[in-house]
Write a protein that holds these residues in place. Sequence first.
Motif, mmCIF file in Angstrom:
data_model
loop_
_atom_site.group_PDB
_atom_site.id
_atom_site.type_symbol
_atom_site.label_atom_id
_atom_site.label_comp_id
_atom_site.label_asym_id
_atom_site.label_seq_id
_atom_site.Cartn_x
_atom_site.Cartn_y
_atom_site.Cartn_z
ATOM 1 N N LEU A 1 77.143 86.692 38.468
ATOM 2 C CA LEU A 1 77.478 85.740 37.412
ATOM 3 C C LEU A 1 78.865 86.032 36.824
ATOM 4 O O LEU A 1 79.629 85.106 36.566
ATOM 5 N N ALA A 2 79.167 87.293 36.615
ATOM 6 C CA ALA A 2 80.481 87.645 36.093
ATOM 7 C C ALA A 2 81.564 87.223 37.079
ATOM 8 O O ALA A 2 82.603 86.686 36.681
ATOM 9 N N SER A 3 81.330 87.454 38.360
ATOM 10 C CA SER A 3 82.288 87.054 39.375
ATOM 11 C C SER A 3 82.453 85.534 39.382
ATOM 12 O O SER A 3 83.565 85.014 39.478
ATOM 13 N N PHE A 4 81.353 84.823 39.269
ATOM 14 C CA PHE A 4 81.388 83.359 39.284
ATOM 15 C C PHE A 4 82.138 82.814 38.081
ATOM 16 O O PHE A 4 83.004 81.952 38.202
ATOM 17 N N TYR A 5 81.842 83.329 36.903
ATOM 18 C CA TYR A 5 82.480 82.814 35.696
ATOM 19 C C TYR A 5 83.921 83.270 35.545
ATOM 20 O O TYR A 5 84.730 82.589 34.926
ATOM 21 N N CYS A 6 84.255 84.429 36.084
ATOM 22 C CA CYS A 6 85.633 84.916 35.963
ATOM 23 C C CYS A 6 86.558 84.273 37.000
ATOM 24 O O CYS A 6 87.745 84.127 36.748
ATOM 25 N N HIS A 7 86.003 83.892 38.148
ATOM 26 C CA HIS A 7 86.829 83.339 39.221
ATOM 27 C C HIS A 7 86.543 81.866 39.475
ATOM 28 O O HIS A 7 87.228 81.251 40.265
ATOM 29 N N GLY A 8 85.511 81.349 38.857
ATOM 30 C CA GLY A 8 85.095 79.984 39.173
ATOM 31 C C GLY A 8 85.629 79.024 38.200
ATOM 32 O O GLY A 8 85.902 77.922 38.204
ATOM 33 N N ASN B 1 60.381 98.555 36.673
ATOM 34 C CA ASN B 1 61.559 98.820 35.851
ATOM 35 C C ASN B 1 62.805 99.001 36.718
ATOM 36 O O ASN B 1 63.864 98.438 36.432
ATOM 37 N N THR B 2 62.688 99.766 37.793
ATOM 38 C CA THR B 2 63.822 99.998 38.675
ATOM 39 C C THR B 2 64.230 98.715 39.381
ATOM 40 O O THR B 2 65.422 98.394 39.481
ATOM 41 N N GLY B 3 63.255 97.958 39.847
ATOM 42 C CA GLY B 3 63.556 96.676 40.488
ATOM 43 C C GLY B 3 64.229 95.709 39.529
ATOM 44 O O GLY B 3 65.183 95.017 39.898
ATOM 45 N N GLY B 4 63.739 95.662 38.302
ATOM 46 C CA GLY B 4 64.350 94.791 37.301
ATOM 47 C C GLY B 4 65.772 95.209 36.974
ATOM 48 O O GLY B 4 66.658 94.365 36.817
ATOM 49 N N ALA B 5 66.010 96.498 36.883
ATOM 50 C CA ALA B 5 67.363 96.986 36.605
ATOM 51 C C ALA B 5 68.310 96.654 37.758
ATOM 52 O O ALA B 5 69.441 96.208 37.538
ATOM 53 N N ALA B 6 67.844 96.855 38.982
ATOM 54 C CA ALA B 6 68.676 96.542 40.144
ATOM 55 C C ALA B 6 68.958 95.046 40.219
ATOM 56 O O ALA B 6 70.093 94.621 40.463
ATOM 57 N N LEU B 7 67.937 94.235 39.998
ATOM 58 C CA LEU B 7 68.118 92.784 40.021
ATOM 59 C C LEU B 7 69.069 92.340 38.905
ATOM 60 O O LEU B 7 69.950 91.504 39.132
ATOM 61 N N GLY B 8 68.906 92.918 37.727
ATOM 62 C CA GLY B 8 69.795 92.582 36.610
ATOM 63 C C GLY B 8 71.241 92.939 36.908
ATOM 64 O O GLY B 8 72.153 92.162 36.614
ATOM 65 N N ALA B 9 71.477 94.106 37.492
ATOM 66 C CA ALA B 9 72.838 94.515 37.844
ATOM 67 C C ALA B 9 73.423 93.591 38.901
ATOM 68 O O ALA B 9 74.588 93.189 38.821
ATOM 69 N N LEU B 10 72.614 93.223 39.872
ATOM 70 C CA LEU B 10 73.073 92.334 40.934
ATOM 71 C C LEU B 10 73.396 90.946 40.401
ATOM 72 O O LEU B 10 74.474 90.394 40.659
ATOM 73 N N VAL B 11 72.487 90.377 39.626
ATOM 74 C CA VAL B 11 72.679 89.029 39.099
ATOM 75 C C VAL B 11 73.872 88.981 38.145
ATOM 76 O O VAL B 11 74.697 88.067 38.222
ATOM 77 N N THR B 12 73.982 89.956 37.253
ATOM 78 C CA THR B 12 75.089 89.925 36.304
ATOM 79 C C THR B 12 76.433 90.106 36.992
ATOM 80 O O THR B 12 77.416 89.501 36.583
#
Length: 104
Positions: free
Chosen positions: A97-104, A83-94
């Motif tokens: 992705l947010a950076s990519f879509y907002c600046h890309g 659960n903790t690994g999934g939450a950390a991975l989700g926060a990292l990926v999002t």
Amino acid sequence: MAIGAYCVATPTLFTLIQSVYVTLAANLSPAAPGLLVLRVALGASVLLVPTILMGITLPLIAQALNPFSDRLGKAIAWLYACNTGGAALGALVTSYLASFYCHG
């Protein structure tokens, strides 16, 4: 039930801390270093309760379902790790992705 009740109260709490922030920050320069500390403290004060409530949910459920088994500890620890690994991975990926879509 407490998490649900807190969820309902959250918009009111955020309005309240916004008012507190405006009142406390009114006489400070926008570049004042204390403003960041104030924002973090006010945000944490609202988010601490639901964070604790959500964090204790799994251990309480596990204990209620199997109060006398010592073997349950490893399974719960593994579940928490996933659960903790999934939450950390989700926060990292999002965030990427947010950076990519907002600046890309």
